[in-house]
Design a protein around this motif. Structure first.
Motif, short mmCIF file in Angstrom:
data_model
loop_
_atom_site.label_atom_id
_atom_site.label_comp_id
_atom_site.label_asym_id
_atom_site.label_seq_id
_atom_site.Cartn_x
_atom_site.Cartn_y
_atom_site.Cartn_z
N LEU A 145 0.81 -1.23 0.00
CA LEU A 145 0.00 0.00 0.00
C LEU A 145 0.84 1.27 0.00
CD1 LEU A 145 -3.04 -0.60 2.41
CD2 LEU A 145 -3.13 0.07 0.02
N ILE A 146 1.98 1.26 0.69
CA ILE A 146 2.77 2.50 0.85
C ILE A 146 3.13 3.14 -0.50
CG2 ILE A 146 5.00 3.44 1.64
CD1 ILE A 146 4.72 1.54 4.08
N PRO A 147 3.72 2.40 -1.47
CA PRO A 147 4.01 3.03 -2.77
C PRO A 147 2.75 3.51 -3.49
CG PRO A 147 5.11 0.89 -2.57
CD PRO A 147 4.17 1.00 -1.43
N THR A 148 1.63 2.77 -3.31
CA THR A 148 0.37 3.17 -3.97
C THR A 148 -0.10 4.54 -3.48
OG1 THR A 148 -0.25 0.84 -4.14
CG2 THR A 148 -1.99 2.45 -4.48
N VAL A 149 -0.02 4.75 -2.17
CA VAL A 149 -0.44 6.04 -1.60
C VAL A 149 0.49 7.15 -2.09
CG1 VAL A 149 -0.70 7.34 0.55
CG2 VAL A 149 -1.50 4.97 0.44
N ILE A 150 1.80 6.90 -2.08
CA ILE A 150 2.78 7.91 -2.53
C ILE A 150 2.55 8.27 -4.00
CG2 ILE A 150 5.25 8.37 -2.91
CD1 ILE A 150 5.82 6.54 -0.50
N GLN A 151 2.11 7.28 -4.80
CA GLN A 151 1.90 7.52 -6.22
C GLN A 151 0.87 8.61 -6.47
OE1 GLN A 151 2.26 4.24 -9.30
NE2 GLN A 151 0.06 4.54 -9.33
#
Length: 517
Positions: A367-373
């Motif tokens: 989830l972390i990279p998805t939110v940053i995207q």
């Protein structure tokens, strides 16, 4: 001259309702590109065909839409921007109703093609009409608000489509367009009918239109059929590729010499247009290819359900929604090339993080990279389309928006095909390398097989279990390769943006347009 010069910006409630009407139509349009994806098994089963044939429900819409989008500039000059927009929305509503009533798959595919074709002018014209509704100082913010509808719609599509399919019947994924479209058409006509652009009786460029249909149709079919027919080992795929290339060359030669071309290719003579369009298209192709790849990997090799895979990709819109208005407000004060460069750096960071995933990755790690995207998305579309449309007179904006949206949509299709094909090819390579370790002489492989057989599995079942583990690792490593290569290409895009001319003062902000989806 075009309507932007003839009419003063709208004020107060008229401007607010105009924005709502234009955004509702865009939301409906973008939603329909993804809402049917999760309903395909139900549609195919109900109409008595295989799920593979069901994918033509998606393909037919995409092909027809790709052909129609670049015609926007020519059609708007012939019929007027307001009449064309409202007509496009009403025809979309009618096509949606007929899709829901379709008695066979062949009929549904034909009606989806009609729906995709009449939807073509909606997004470019909603940009153009909205730019004419706001004063220059507020145009960047206006486009940011509009962009939020196009960021929410692709996330809502699969979730809404799944819920409707599970709790109602599949025709309702089309019927829900009827009230939204009627409200959007009524609102747009009420507010904009007195602000029509000047109409010119242009002759129909039938040869240009025919060549456009041939090469775009052949290319889209090649991309859709390539993977299941082993790409260029198939005579059909090679034939489609040759037709697409030859058709494109004839199309370019014709359009560049015709007096009234159906697509205004002279726009590519402008440095800001071609650099902005190229950066947007390559960036969007990379983004979209990875957006398709991530849920495929999660569902096929990480044990995620379709709902959970959707939930993992949904948070990408959170920070984009929060930050888009900030970007829009400041697009006239900050060089948009800086914003676009920042977006590419964040995209590269996100994909670099994903390239370190392993089969033990938990929900938080994914989830972390998805939110940053979401940060990258907010800084990506608005600055790049600001660069693309900068310095253009208002009467050329529909043509420019249509052409840049066409290249972006096409790049999305190409990016998806390349990402999934490279993923499978790299997985085959990794599988072969990993399988070399599973041999008679390997102590670890022997003990693993012995342990599985001690647990009650036969020798064949134990080997099949090990093969599944090797498969999972191979596709994980292949996904890492695709993510890392995509990150590298995003970094290489940064110098391209800086080839564009700097925008003078606040003028660039007025041309901002969020060609998000």
């Amino acid at each position: 001259m075009a309507e932007s010069i003839q009419h003063a910006p709208l004020q107060g409630a008229a401007r607010a309702w105009g924005t709502v009407a234009l955004s509702a139509a865009t939301f409906m349009n973008v939603l329909d590109t993804s809402i049917a994806n999760v309903s395909l098994p139900a549609i195919a089963g109900d109409l008595g065909v295989s799920p593979n044939q069901g994918t033509w429900v998606i393909t037919s819409f995409a092909v027809a839409n790709a052909i129609a989008v670049p015609l926007t500039g020519w059609l708007s000059q012939r019929f007027g921007q307001v009449r064309l927009f409202v007509g496009s929305v009403l025809l979309f509503v009618l096509a949606s109703w007929l899709c829901g009533l379709a008695p066979s798959m062949a009929m549904l595919i034909g009606l989806r093609a009609l729906q995709g074709f009449v939807a073509g002018p909606m997004i470019p014209l909603s940009q153009s009409l909205l730019l004419a509704s706001y004063p220059r100082a507020l145009a960047g913010l206006a486009m940011a608000m509009w962009a939020m509808t196009t960021l929410v719609a692709p996330v809502m599509g699969p979730l809404l489509g799944g819920w409707i399919t599970d709790n109602m019947t599949w025709p309702w994924i089309f019927y829900i367009n009827i009230p939204v479209g009627m409200i959007a058409a009524f609102g747009a006509w009420s507010i904009y009918r007195h602000r029509e652009s000047t109409v010119r009786k242009l002759p129909i460029d039938t040869m240009g239109l025919a060549l456009l249909v041939v090469w775009v149709g052949s290319m889209q079919l090649m991309l859709d059929l390539g993977k299941e027919n082993d790409w260029f080992h198939s005579t059909m795929v090679v034939t489609l590729a040759v037709v697409a290339v030859v058709g494109l060359l004839f199309f370019l030669a014709w359009e560049l010499t015709d007096k009234h071309p159906v697509v205004d290719l002279s726009l590519f003579a402008r440095r800001n247009f071609w650099t902005g369009t190229l950066a947007t298209s390559v960036g969007y192709g990379l983004f979209f290819g990875n957006v398709v790849l991530l849920p495929l990997w999660l569902q096929q090799y990480m044990g995620y359900t379709a709902t959970w895979a959707g939930m993992v990709t949904a948070p990408v819109g959170l920070l984009a929604l929060v930050l888009s208005p900030v970007v829009g407000k400041n697009i006239g004060k900050v060089d948009p090339r800086r914003f676009a460069s920042f977006a590419f750096i964040v995209f590269a960071l996100v994909l670099w993080m994903r390239s370190h995933f392993n089969t033990q990755a938990d929900l938080t790690a994914i989830l972390i990279p998805t939110v940053i995207q979401g940060v990258a998305m907010a800084f990506f579309f608005i600055p790049l389309v600001t660069i693309t449309l900068s310095g253009l007179p208002p009467d050329r904006i529909p043509s420019a928006s249509g052409l840049s949206n066409f290249t972006r949509i096409t790049a999305g299709a190409v990016g998806t095909s390349i990402a999934t094909t490279v993923w499978e090819n790299r997985a085959a390579m990794h599988h072969a390398q990993l399988a070399e370790a599973v041999s008679q002489g390997s102590a670890s492989a022997g003990s693993a097989l012995a342990g599985l057989q001690a647990g009650g599995l036969s020798a064949e079942q134990a080997l099949a279990q090990v093969n599944r583990l090797v498969d999972q690792q191979a596709f994980m490593l292949a996904a890492n390769d695709v993510f890392f290569a995509s990150a590298a290409i995003f970094v290489l895009l940064i110098p391209l943006v800086w080839l564009s001319h700097p925008l003078r003062g606040r003028a660039g902000g007025s041309e901002a347009a969020a060609g998000a989806h």
